[in-house]
Design a protein around this motif. Structure first.
Motif, short mmCIF file in Angstrom:
data_model
loop_
_atom_site.label_atom_id
_atom_site.label_comp_id
_atom_site.label_asym_id
_atom_site.label_seq_id
_atom_site.Cartn_x
_atom_site.Cartn_y
_atom_site.Cartn_z
N HIS A 1 8.53 5.95 0.06
CA HIS A 1 7.96 4.70 0.57
C HIS A 1 9.04 3.64 0.75
O HIS A 1 8.97 2.85 1.70
N LEU A 2 10.02 3.60 -0.14
CA LEU A 2 11.11 2.64 0.02
C LEU A 2 11.90 2.93 1.29
O LEU A 2 12.24 2.02 2.06
N ILE A 3 12.18 4.21 1.53
CA ILE A 3 12.90 4.59 2.75
C ILE A 3 12.09 4.21 3.98
O ILE A 3 12.63 3.67 4.96
N ILE B 1 8.30 9.42 -8.87
CA ILE B 1 9.61 8.86 -8.48
C ILE B 1 9.90 9.19 -7.01
O ILE B 1 10.30 8.32 -6.23
N ASN B 2 9.73 10.45 -6.64
CA ASN B 2 10.04 10.87 -5.27
C ASN B 2 9.15 10.15 -4.25
O ASN B 2 9.62 9.78 -3.17
N ALA C 1 0.83 -1.20 0.00
CA ALA C 1 0.00 0.00 0.00
C ALA C 1 0.87 1.25 0.00
O ALA C 1 1.89 1.30 0.69
N GLN C 2 0.47 2.23 -0.78
CA GLN C 2 1.17 3.50 -0.81
C GLN C 2 0.15 4.63 -0.82
O GLN C 2 -0.84 4.57 -1.55
N GLN C 3 0.40 5.65 0.00
CA GLN C 3 -0.45 6.83 -0.04
C GLN C 3 0.12 7.78 -1.08
O GLN C 3 1.32 8.02 -1.16
N MET C 4 -0.76 8.31 -1.91
CA MET C 4 -0.34 9.07 -3.08
C MET C 4 -0.38 10.58 -2.85
O MET C 4 0.09 11.35 -3.68
#
Length: 324
Positions: free
Chosen positions: A269-271, A263-264, A36-39
């Motif tokens: 999210h990766l961090i 990209i940012n 899940a990612q918040q956009m």
């Protein structure tokens, strides 16, 4: 239901979770472990409700933030889903969806969705045998071609959609006890089985990606493969087989976004994933490992996105691991 680790409710049980952390939406379909990612930056606002019966697990989500979900819904069971109230701009497999869209998701196959704020969905997860038994009890013959991952070619009829929407929305409100959650789950199952059995047609399956959708798909694949590196717009355009102008237009039309912001956000999210993993690397080393060199701007963007500083995320992760 309280806490951050969600177990499937017991038979005929009901549970609800007010979501304020993106990690909780891994359970956007109970038991799935979605990515899940918040956009959008800011405080996350969503609610999940779960109903378990002898035959299935029902999950419904009310998402008041812009959310991206991806991954396998179940490795062993089939999932039937319906968009009960879908805000314009929502996508599945980069294909626009609307209220009444019915989806079928086979075991082990990938699901990908972008939900805009205000969207309400419902999903039913059950075995093939249970689905066949339920269809037999309703005297409905489900065309095998309907049981393929993808969207049903017909929207759910408005009369059924409105009834199911009202029942499901009640599960997200306080004082729902009088609504008999199991009845809502059973109503949803009968409704979706009836829909799949009505005038069977060949399922379209996962939509083919053409034009701008194709550009976005190749760009996202490249970003995900190189997210821990510096990615220039020039190399991203080259990887997607488009000009810079077409690349920007594709992201604007399909995702209402820009390549740079996308990209940012992926890097943030990766961090966050790395910080939540409990690894001992310093925050600055973790940030540098994904190709970010401006730490001050990163800290500002991180706090704006997640509502907390990187240090607060690390402290939260340590508490979780300590409890485990």
């Amino acid at each position: 239901m309280d806490g951050r680790v969600l177990d499937p409710p017991q038979d005929s049980a009901y549970g609800k979770l007010a979501v304020s952390r993106i990690e909780d939406l891994a359970q956007a379909v109970l038991g799935s472990g979605l990515k899940a990612q918040q956009m959008d930056a800011g405080q996350l606002n969503a609610c999940l409700a779960f109903v378990a019966t002898q035959r299935m697990v029902c999950t419904t989500g009310l998402l008041n933030s812009k959310i991206s979900l991806s991954g396998t819904l179940s490795e062993t069971d089939i999932t039937l889903g319906v968009g009960l109230q879908i805000t314009k701009g929502s996508l599945q497999w980069l294909h626009g969806i609307e209220s009444g869209t019915v989806g079928v998701f086979l075991p082990g196959e990938e699901h990908e969705a972008l939900y805009m704020p205000g969207s309400l969905y419902l999903g039913l997860t059950l075995s093939h045998d249970s689905l066949a038994w339920e269809a037999e009890q309703l005297e409905i013959d489900i065309d095998p071609e309907c049981l393929a991952t993808g969207h049903h070619p017909q929207l759910l009829q408005n009369s059924f959609l409105n009834l199911l929407r009202v029942q499901t929305a009640g599960l997200h409100r306080d004082g729902q006890e009088s609504l008999h959650p199991a009845e809502t789950a059973n109503l949803a199952l009968e409704t979706l089985i009836s829909h799949l059995g009505r005038n069977p047609r060949q399922i379209c399956g996962v939509p083919s990606i053409r034009g701008l959708e194709h550009v976005v798909r190749r760009a996202i694949d490249y970003i995900d493969a190189h997210v821990n590196e510096k990615i220039s717009i020039e190399e991203l355009a080259l990887a997607s087989g488009a000009s810079r102008r077409t690349l920007h237009r594709a992201f604007e039309v399909i995702l209402n976004d820009t390549p740079t912001k996308f990209i940012n956000r992926r890097k943030l999210h990766l961090i966050r994933d790395l910080l939540m993993s409990g690894e001992r690397a310093t925050i600055s080393d973790t940030v540098a490992s994904v190709g970010i060199t401006e730490f001050g701007r990163f800290s500002f963007n991180y706090r704006r996105m997640f509502g907390e500083t990187p240090s607060e995320t690390v402290r939260s992760a340590r508490k979780i691991f300590a409890c485990a």
